[in-house]
Design an enzyme around this catalytic site. Structure first.
Site, PDB file in Angstrom:
ATOM      1  N   CYS A  18       1.876   3.489   2.087  1.00 46.18           N
ATOM      2  CA  CYS A  18       2.825   3.733   3.199  1.00 46.18           C
ATOM      3  C   CYS A  18       3.731   2.560   3.469  1.00 46.18           C
ATOM      4  CB  CYS A  18       2.036   4.101   4.445  1.00 46.18           C
ATOM      5  SG  CYS A  18       1.102   5.619   4.211  1.00 46.18           S
ATOM      6  N   GLU A  36       3.227  -0.489   4.729  1.00 47.33           N
ATOM      7  CA  GLU A  36       3.071  -1.406   5.857  1.00 47.33           C
ATOM      8  C   GLU A  36       2.219  -2.629   5.531  1.00 47.33           C
ATOM      9  OE1 GLU A  36       1.453   1.455   5.493  1.00 47.33           O
ATOM     10  OE2 GLU A  36      -0.191   1.699   6.876  1.00 47.33           O
ATOM     11  N   ASN A  62       0.863  -1.184   0.000  1.00 52.22           N
ATOM     12  CA  ASN A  62       0.000   0.000   0.000  1.00 52.22           C
ATOM     13  C   ASN A  62       0.904   1.241   0.000  1.00 52.22           C
ATOM     14  OD1 ASN A  62       0.916  -0.145   2.694  1.00 52.22           O
ATOM     15  ND2 ASN A  62      -0.957   0.772   3.444  1.00 52.22           N
TER      16      ASN A  62
END
Length: 174
Positions: free
Chosen positions: A162, A164, A160
């Protein structure tokens, strides 16, 4: 919810000008990048003024990799909502270390489209990351070493925006 985003690996799309079975030529992945960039700018995240976050990933062997690396250099695409990352393999890093040539390979036909020094590619990544903030690098083989679902569902090919949440092919996060 006040956050939204999408992570997409566009390396599954054939390179620009690849021959199609209809006899035509592929528009390549950047036509889809433009479309997604427009969508990202149009969507407000959770009704707020922050736009949706988008991560675009390319494999280190994609024939359009060099254009991808320099995508934020004076582009006609509005990329404010996008982060770019190259999915770097262990083999690529070994080629950089050993100053070897690197092959960019057709998505569908598997033919070598270009050979270029791995160090040149790596230096392009570093230079453009310094200049524009992108692309980042994501170590795909390292991420798949801990992928307990690889036997049943396949490799992780993206994350995704970011980073994570690792994503399998056709994966999404909610």
């Amino acid at each position: 919810a006040s956050g939204s985003g999408i992570g997409v690996n566009f390396s599954v799309l054939r390179e620009k000008d690849a021959i199609l079975s209809s006899g035509g030529r592929s528009s390549g992945p950047f036509a889809f990048v433009r479309k997604l960039a427009s969508t990202g700018e149009a969507v407000k995240s959770g009704g707020k003024s922050r736009r949706a976050a988008i991560l675009i990933m390319f494999f280190d062997t994609h024939p359009d990799l060099l254009e991808f690396i320099t995508l934020k250099n004076g582009t006609d695409i509005d990329l404010r909502s996008m982060n770019l990352s190259v999915a770097i393999t262990n083999a690529f890093m070994e080629a950089v270390q050993n100053d070897e040539m690197w092959e960019l390979v057709g998505v569908v036909d598997g033919k070598v489209k270009n050979k270029i020094s791995a160090r040149t590619i790596f230096n392009m990544i570093a230079s453009n990351a310094h200049k524009t903030g992108d692309p980042g690098v994501w170590f795909i083989d390292r991420n798949n070493e801990d992928n307990g679902l690889i036997e049943e569902f396949g490799r992780i090919i993206s994350t995704n925006p970011c980073g994570e949440i690792p994503l399998l092919e056709h994966g999404c996060c909610a």
